[in-house]
Enzyme design. Structure first.
Site, PDB file in Angstrom:
ATOM      1  N   LYS A  53      29.782  52.932  30.416  1.00 32.35           N
ATOM      2  CA  LYS A  53      30.159  52.734  31.827  1.00 32.35           C
ATOM      3  C   LYS A  53      31.310  51.737  31.943  1.00 32.35           C
ATOM      4  O   LYS A  53      32.248  51.948  32.705  1.00 32.35           O
ATOM      5  CB  LYS A  53      28.953  52.286  32.664  1.00 32.35           C
ATOM      6  CG  LYS A  53      27.985  53.420  32.958  1.00 32.35           C
ATOM      7  CD  LYS A  53      28.654  54.505  33.783  1.00 32.35           C
ATOM      8  CE  LYS A  53      27.882  55.785  33.885  1.00 32.35           C
ATOM      9  NZ  LYS A  53      28.655  56.903  34.441  1.00 32.35           N
ATOM     10  N   TYR A  92      24.604  53.167  27.193  1.00 29.71           N
ATOM     11  CA  TYR A  92      24.984  53.681  28.523  1.00 29.71           C
ATOM     12  C   TYR A  92      25.909  52.681  29.222  1.00 29.71           C
ATOM     13  O   TYR A  92      26.960  53.043  29.750  1.00 29.71           O
ATOM     14  CB  TYR A  92      23.702  53.907  29.325  1.00 29.71           C
ATOM     15  CG  TYR A  92      23.880  54.285  30.774  1.00 29.71           C
ATOM     16  CD1 TYR A  92      24.507  55.468  31.136  1.00 29.71           C
ATOM     17  CD2 TYR A  92      23.365  53.471  31.789  1.00 29.71           C
ATOM     18  CE1 TYR A  92      24.640  55.823  32.476  1.00 29.71           C
ATOM     19  CE2 TYR A  92      23.486  53.812  33.119  1.00 29.71           C
ATOM     20  CZ  TYR A  92      24.126  54.993  33.461  1.00 29.71           C
ATOM     21  OH  TYR A  92      24.250  55.339  34.776  1.00 29.71           O
ATOM     22  N   ASP A  99      27.297  72.742  35.512  1.00 27.97           N
ATOM     23  CA  ASP A  99      26.328  71.943  34.754  1.00 27.97           C
ATOM     24  C   ASP A  99      26.007  72.665  33.460  1.00 27.97           C
ATOM     25  O   ASP A  99      26.265  73.876  33.334  1.00 27.97           O
ATOM     26  CB  ASP A  99      25.038  71.711  35.569  1.00 27.97           C
ATOM     27  CG  ASP A  99      24.312  70.436  35.147  1.00 27.97           C
ATOM     28  OD1 ASP A  99      24.062  70.274  33.938  1.00 27.97           O
ATOM     29  OD2 ASP A  99      24.014  69.603  36.017  1.00 27.97           O
ATOM     30  N   GLY A 145      21.959  67.655  38.440  1.00 30.89           N
ATOM     31  CA  GLY A 145      21.266  66.397  38.194  1.00 30.89           C
ATOM     32  C   GLY A 145      20.768  65.770  39.485  1.00 30.89           C
ATOM     33  O   GLY A 145      20.921  66.329  40.570  1.00 30.89           O
ATOM     34  N   GLN A 146      20.205  64.563  39.339  1.00 35.38           N
ATOM     35  CA  GLN A 146      19.573  63.890  40.482  1.00 35.38           C
ATOM     36  C   GLN A 146      20.558  63.715  41.644  1.00 35.38           C
ATOM     37  O   GLN A 146      20.257  64.072  42.783  1.00 35.38           O
ATOM     38  CB  GLN A 146      19.044  62.515  40.056  1.00 35.38           C
ATOM     39  CG  GLN A 146      18.255  61.805  41.144  1.00 35.38           C
ATOM     40  CD  GLN A 146      18.052  60.311  40.877  1.00 35.38           C
ATOM     41  OE1 GLN A 146      18.724  59.714  40.044  1.00 35.38           O
ATOM     42  NE2 GLN A 146      17.122  59.711  41.592  1.00 35.38           N
TER      43      GLN A 146
HETATM   44  C1  AKB Z   1      19.483  54.221  34.813  1.00 32.58           C
HETATM   45  O1  AKB Z   1      18.385  53.689  35.035  1.00 32.58           O
HETATM   46  O2  AKB Z   1      19.941  54.382  33.679  1.00 32.58           O
HETATM   47  C2  AKB Z   1      20.335  54.628  35.982  1.00 32.58           C
HETATM   48  C3  AKB Z   1      21.317  53.564  36.355  1.00 32.58           C
HETATM   49  C4  AKB Z   1      20.848  52.279  36.887  1.00 32.58           C
HETATM   50  O3  AKB Z   1      22.490  53.766  36.222  1.00 32.58           O
HETATM   51  N1  AKB Z   1      19.514  54.954  37.103  1.00 32.58           N
END
Ligand code: AKB
Length: 314
Positions: free
Chosen positions: A146, A142, A34, A11-12
């Site tokens: 987190k 997301y 990966d 990944g990045q």
């Molecule tokens: C995203 O844009 O989802 C990520 C982040 C800010 O965690 N780059």
């Protein structure tokens, strides 16, 4: 840290982390894994292993086979892709982390390092200089994963004395591996279009500020946190910051070097995600506890990005 396993190694961030850790620890001591095919950075011949983080048995097998003492868990579905498939984001981000923590606990791995994100904050957090400790009410899946991931890592530290470490990354700008599925990806796209001589349609409004960091700083941050003396760490999760940037700031900075560059602003569903996040975050705890300090500002980053991207695209 003697032998590390990296998930999401193509990944990045993972792909550059592999290179740096291999320089520091030796190729044979960095196990790159990966679900994606190996990239130019992560060559099959240098020790690449296919691994779906949802496959706990295979993860455990690799940890035992290579006698891994530290896991860098970088595999995740980011914010924009996560909003298109929240159930998948939940599965990959939550079950993936749980598998990593459980394998670490069962197999005696000393340390798990896994990034969190500014996405852990929601609209009710202070927008400027957001502190480490503040309401965490994200509005994306997301972000939900987190926050839960931060708490889970903290739980494993308290309950099982597993040395878990995390940092809240801002948007990361990189020249080598493209990001995928993030809200902040536009920043990288702007540079790539500019260097190719193409106009860019930006899906975030010109004046929307977000916290950002250049990749060399991001790599240094995670390695420095992983290597920090545990006596100095007063928390498990740290904000790290470098620059507060709007798309307009990036456009103007690029135009200093490539004046022909044209950007049109056409916000889409990602605008709402960006608006739910802080503009800048307060990272004084990271600076005090383990000496975090970013080296790149906007113009230094733009010069380096353009130079590197020119080598790749011209
Ligand atoms: C995203 O844009 O989802 C990520 C982040 C800010 O965690 N780059």
């Amino acid at each position: 840290m003697k032998r590390v396993l990296i998930t999401g190694a193509c990944g990045q961030i993972g792909s550059e982390l592999v290179v740096h850790l291999r320089e520091a620890l030796g190729k044979e001591n960095v196990i790159a894994t990966d679900i994606k095919k190996p990239s130019q950075f992560v060559k099959e011949s240098d020790g690449f292993h296919y691994l779906d983080v949802l496959n706990r048995d295979e993860l455990a097998r690799l940890v035992v086979e290579f006698d891994v003492d530290t896991i860098f868990h970088m595999a995740a579905i980011l914010s924009a892709r996560g909003e298109q498939n929240p159930q998948l984001a939940y599965r990959v981000n939550m079950q993936g982390l749980m598998n990593v923590l459980e394998v670490a606990r069962e197999k005696g791995v000393a340390r798990v390092v896994c990034p969190s994100s500014i996405a852990a904050f929601g609209p009710d957090a202070p927008k400027e200089n957001t502190p480490d400790d503040t309401p965490l009410n994200p509005t994306t899946m997301y972000g939900v994963t987190k926050v839960a991931g931060e708490k889970l890592m903290q739980y494993y530290f308290l309950k099982y004395a597993l040395d878990t470490r995390s940092l809240r990354y801002p948007g990361i700008i990189s020249s080598e591996t493209a990001p995928g599925g993030g809200t902040t990806d536009y920043a990288v796209d702007m540079y790539v279009h500019a260097v190719k001589g193409e106009p860019y349609v930006c899906y975030i409004d010109r004046d929307t500020p977000l916290p950002f960091m250049y990749m060399p700083d991001a790599i240094r941050a995670i390695i420095e946190l992983a290597a920090a003396d545990s006596q100095r760490l007063k928390r498990r999760v740290y904000n790290v910051h470098a620059m507060r940037l709007t798309p307009g700031d990036i456009e103007m900075s690029i135009k200093k070097y490539l004046p022909e560059f044209q950007v049109e602003y056409r916000p889409d569903y990602r605008q709402e995600i960006a608006e739910s996040w802080p503009h800048s975050i307060d990272d004084h705890n990271a600076r005090t506890d383990w000496g975090w300090h970013p080296r790149y500002d906007l113009d230094a980053m733009t010069r380096d990005m353009i130079e590197r991207l020119k080598q790749k695209h011209q």
